[in-house]
Structures are given as C-alpha cells and as structure tokens.
Write an enzyme that holds these catalytic residues in place. Sequence first.
Site, short mmCIF file in Angstrom:
data_model
loop_
_atom_site.label_atom_id
_atom_site.label_comp_id
_atom_site.label_asym_id
_atom_site.label_seq_id
_atom_site.Cartn_x
_atom_site.Cartn_y
_atom_site.Cartn_z
N GLU A 1 6.36 -10.81 1.16
CA GLU A 1 5.46 -11.61 1.99
C GLU A 1 5.37 -13.06 1.54
O GLU A 1 5.41 -13.98 2.36
CB GLU A 1 4.05 -10.99 2.02
CG GLU A 1 3.93 -9.80 2.97
CD GLU A 1 4.41 -8.49 2.38
OE1 GLU A 1 4.84 -8.47 1.21
OE2 GLU A 1 4.36 -7.46 3.09
N HIS B 1 -6.10 -1.27 3.01
CA HIS B 1 -5.48 -1.42 4.33
C HIS B 1 -6.49 -1.64 5.45
O HIS B 1 -6.17 -1.45 6.62
CB HIS B 1 -4.66 -0.17 4.68
CG HIS B 1 -3.32 -0.10 4.02
ND1 HIS B 1 -3.15 0.18 2.70
CD2 HIS B 1 -2.08 -0.28 4.52
CE1 HIS B 1 -1.86 0.19 2.41
NE2 HIS B 1 -1.19 -0.10 3.49
#
Lengths: 327, 357
Positions: free
Chosen positions: A60, A129
């Site tokens: 990322e 998450h």
Amino acid sequence: MAVMTYRDALNEALREEMQRDGDVFLMGEEVAEYDGAYKVSKGLLNAFGDRRVVDSPISELGFAGLGVGAAMTGLRPVIEFMTFNFSILALDQVINSAAKMHYMTNGQIGCPIVFRGPTGAALQLSAQHSQACETYYVHAPGVKLVTPGTPADAKGLLKASIRDDDPVAFMEGELLYNLKGEVPDDDDFVIPLGVADVKKEGDDVTIITHGKMVNVAMQAAQKMEKDDGVMAEVVDLRTLRPLDVDAVLASVKKTNRAVYLEEGWSYVGIGAQIVSLVQEEAFDWLDAPILRVTQADVPMPYAKNLENLAKPNAKRVIDACHRVMYR
Amino acid sequence: MTTDTATESETMADALHGVSPDTARQLLNDMLLYRRFEEKAEEAYAIGKIGGFCHLHIGQEGVAAGCIAPLRDSDYAISAYREHTQAIAKGIEPKHVMAELFGRVDGCSGGKGGSMHLFDIEKRFMGGHGIVGGQVPLASGIAFSIRYRELDELVICFMGDAAVNQGGFHEAMNMSAVWDLPAIYVVENNAYGMGTAFTRVSRNPIDEKALSYGIPATVVNGQDVLETYATFTQLAAKVRAGEGPQFVDVRTYRFKGHSMSDPVSGTYRSKEEVDDRVEHQDPIAILRDTLFEADELDQATLEEYDAEAKEAAQAAFDFADAAELPEPDALYRDVYAELNPNGRLFFDGLDRPDFAR
Ligand SMILES: Cc1ncc(C[n+]2csc(CCOP(=O)(O)OP(=O)(O)O)c2C)c(N)n1
Ligand SMILES: [Mg+2]
C-alpha cells in the site's frame, strides 16, 4: 433514469472517465484479473488493458506513493485500496506527499490523484477491518474527502473527483455496493464537490450525516414521520472537504435543532467539526445542544451482539432527535 | 543379512526424514485434527454460526504441524489471519478456538477477536493479525525482547507469500539480521495472495528476499510434513544456539477459496490445477502413504485417528455452540489496560458501564 447498484455506478464512472481521458489509470490489489475484490472494476481490464488497469502487489505505501509520483508528472491515477483500513499503511504518502505537494512546490507541481475504496464496518470483520477512516484524511489540509451514500452520488462524485486537480480521498462502503438507486442517464453526469444534498426535507429537526449513514438517517427520519409525525430534514454532506457549510447552516436555521450521525468514532470526529461550525456561525438559532450519534468509543469487537451495540443505528438517531426536541 | 537390515532401516529413516515413527504418527494425528476442525468451521460458517471472514487452512496443515511441533511451549508463535490450526498446534484447545470463531465469551480472545484474531498469552500464541505483513515487525519485537532478557526461547512468525511485498517485512528482516534476533520467519508460500499469483508480483523467488538481508534461507516442501518437521527441528537448534534469524520458504497450497466467500478457482487458477494438487499434494495423504509403505501404520489405526479427530472437531463445535455471548459490558472492557482516576477516556455519549465513565 436507470436503476443500478452503487457498485455499477462506480464502475460506469471509472469507465467513462477512462474513456474520456487517456491519462486516467486504475491501480490496486486485485483490480484487474480478479475484477476487483468487490467487483467495482469488473470488465475494466478487458476494456482498457493492463497498461491502464494494473494489479499491484500488497504494497500500500508503495503503490500510493507511486500514484503520487505519477500524478506529479501529470497522470491522473485512481488508486484503489481494497479497504481504507489498509490505507493506514499508505498514510505517509497521502499526508506527507500528496497533501503537501502543491503547497510546498509553490503551486509548481500538482497531485491530481484519487484514493478510493470502502471505509467503515461491514459485518463482523472485527477490529482491524472495521474502521471509518474519514478523520485521518480530512484532518490534513491539501486533501479533499468525498463520501457518497447513494448510487447517483457515487457516480457523479467519482467523475468529479477524477477530474479534480487535487488529491481526493473517495470513501465508499462495503455494505453500499449492492444498494440500488436511480442514476441519471446523462452521459456526462457530474456532481460538483462541495455541494451537500438535502435527502429529505423537514422542519422539526436536522439530521446531518455523510456516506453510508445517509441510509440510516433516512430510515430514522421515515420512521419518525410515520410514528409521530416528526419531520426531520436529512442533510447529506456528500463531501467533507470542501464542506457545504451554507447548506448546514440553512437547515439548522430552519429547524433550530440538529443531530450529527457518523459511522466512526466521536472523538475529534466529523461531527465534532460540524458542531463547532454551527455554534460559531448559528449559535443564536439553536434551541438545543447538538447531539452526535457515533460508533461506541471502542475498537470494533467481533461478537455479533457487541458489534450491534457498537454501531450507530436508526433507533439511536431517533432517540437523539427526541432529546434535542425535548420530547 | 545384517547389511540388508541396516539398508532397510536406513531407507525407512530416509523416507521418514529421520523422524521417529511415533512422532510421524503424532503428526498425522495432529493434521487430521486440523483438517476435521477446519471442515467443521466451514460447516459452521455455512449455517451462520461464524460470521465475517473465515480463512481456512485446508491443504496447508503441514505448515502448522511440521513447523510448530518441533518447538517448545516456551517459544512464541505469531501469524496472520489463516491461523486457526496454528493456534491449536501451539496448544490452544480446539474448543476455545472454535468458540472464538463463534464470537463467544469462552473463545481464546473472549469473542472480541474472531477468526482473524486468535490470541493466548499462556500458550504464547501472539495472534491472529489481519493487516497483511503487520505481524512481521511484531515478531521481530518479540525476538528482541527474548534476546534482551537473554532467554532460551525463540519466535516463529508465519506469513503468506504476499506479505513479502510489504515494506514492513523488509524493514523487519533487516533489523532481525543486524541484531541477530532469535526468530524463524516462515512464508507459507501457497503461490497466491487472494487472486494474484506470486510470480505476477515478484521478479525474484522468496528466499532471495531474506538472503539479501543476510538471513539464511531454506526452501521446504510443506506438503511433506516430515521434511518440514526435520527442517524446523534443525533450524530451531541453530536459532537457539545464537546464530540469529532463519527464514523458510515453505511450499504449500490452499485447497479452498481465499476466505469462505471467495471462489476456490477462477480466472487466477484453474479448477484442474486445484484438483491436481488436492489429489497429489494433500499433506495428510502423503504422510499416510509414507507410513503405510514403511509399515508404520495400518488402516485400522488410521481410522481410529480419524474418528478421534472428527469427535474432537464435533466436541469443539458443541462447546462453542453452547457457550455464552460476551456480556454487554465487555464492549468497553480492555480498551485500556489502565483506567486513570483523572480525566475522561471515552467520548461516545452512550450509556456506559461504571468503569468506563
Ligand atoms: C495491508 C493489507 N492489504 C490488503 C489486505 C487484504 N487481503 C487480505 S489477505 C490478502 C492476500 C494475502 O495473501 P498471502 O499473504 O499470500 O496469504 P494467504 O491468504 O495466501 O494465506 C489480501 C490482499 C489486508 N488484509 N491487508
Ligand atoms: Mg498466499
């Protein structure tokens, strides 16, 4: 008007903007061969080839920074984060590079990039998450933040974000992708950034919100209308920077009472900013302190019963509306 | 005569990679339990007892059994989100793992973690981490702590092949090498990160990544649990001897979809490929056949093992199903380790239990 899902609306926006401008490319994990983890980019590899629809490694920080570099030299990257939870790894490049580029180069170098993907919780995905990441992004001057809650807004705002010359964080919702709604047929349907939308009119109380929570606000407003004739006005901010302050003030001046609903944590949350603005600019119009409905101030737990306790819902919004109306 | 016998036992030892028949049978037992446990989890997910993501280890059981069995109770293990069987291998009872998957209070994380966040400090199982690569620097920190205190312990760190493309992995490898940390980094190389083949996102093979930091790297066939066990026995001894970190590229294969909601095959890998691996590369079948050939296992014993494994998996299910949900107050418990007498810690404006005022 065509009825389509939020997912398809995003897909159309990407497709149209890629057709329109050869400098637009899409990069991220699983965006090409797999058609996207949530199938937002379905068919784009086929349509545009692997030069413009690029599967990245799970890196990322690396691909966000690569996107910034590409934008510095005039390309218009759309960087997909599989979810914004993972973008936390990339925040350095967003905050230290993208957000500051135009300013610290004295306007010589811009950064027309879109970082997009779902934010917030889905169902039982637990602490790492299930995070609403708006505050991290909106805190830094230089970044714009867009949070569509309906298919039409998803399409019109994504197109505007891709055309915008600044870094835009575009936050979707996993639980929104299957949501259906009407989307104008106009083949160049663009919604300008910085314009809120009154999703439901009313004069008893204002519910201000953004993103996925627009739908929860609507549920609450409809139930209040049906159950006790309370007319709540739902103001969907749609973009958090630029922020349509006028729309917020106009509604508060009409109803004199407001509740902010957001998915994320309350402390230094989006609602905190709105409360501050309203008390600075419309103090005399308020008949009650503004209340906020947010996630419980805890990391998201996995157990279903705890998760339900942690998440904001329509009932909590109704309770808050009743309180600001002293009912 | 004598020569013959010697040759025969040597061949046998060779087939078993020097692992004793008892240990080999134990490994078979372990892997059967893991397989049956995961199948039970699959079943529970299908009927809605388990929510969220659920990443099964089916096909990769050798990487739990062969890597963890050679270690001591005092060694630490840390992993990603495909960790159910590794948690069991490290000593967490299956019922406490299953209860966690069900989100119940008797789960090893009190129901707050779920499938991706299994923890048990007593068993030294340090998670259960959901951000790809996030656990790798943590492992280095655990190893740093062991070295700092001069303890005769080590940490084993599992990660998927896709994790080696994270920056944190590289930073952690470098520090571990520079400071000779007592860690074994294990890549469970199942060739794919979700739908992306490793070869599409890396020019060089995995072991080279570690070698470039000066960490010795070994490649192991993870579908051969005996080879895996023998290798990890040796590597653990080296780490304990103070030789610094070790790195292992364990070749394995995921028989199921990435998580319960993902397809088993698709554009990224063909059904034929999966079928072929399931048929020829099942770690349980490979060990079974090795033991059969070496005359160290008979059908009746195998069936007995499997019946026990199924029973244990069912018992875990029953325990989890009967376990309570966490108390509502648990929502605010353990956000902080210390609740300071002064100042406010929580800001949500909700009704909170007294301890979270
Ligand atoms: C930082 C980060 N990016 C993306 C994801 C989403 N994601 C979860 S698992 C996964 C693939 C990981 O593959 P690998 O490391 O090979 O492990 P495997 O699933 O094969 O065991 C991805 C992309 C994530 N959890 N964390
Ligand atoms: Mg993998």
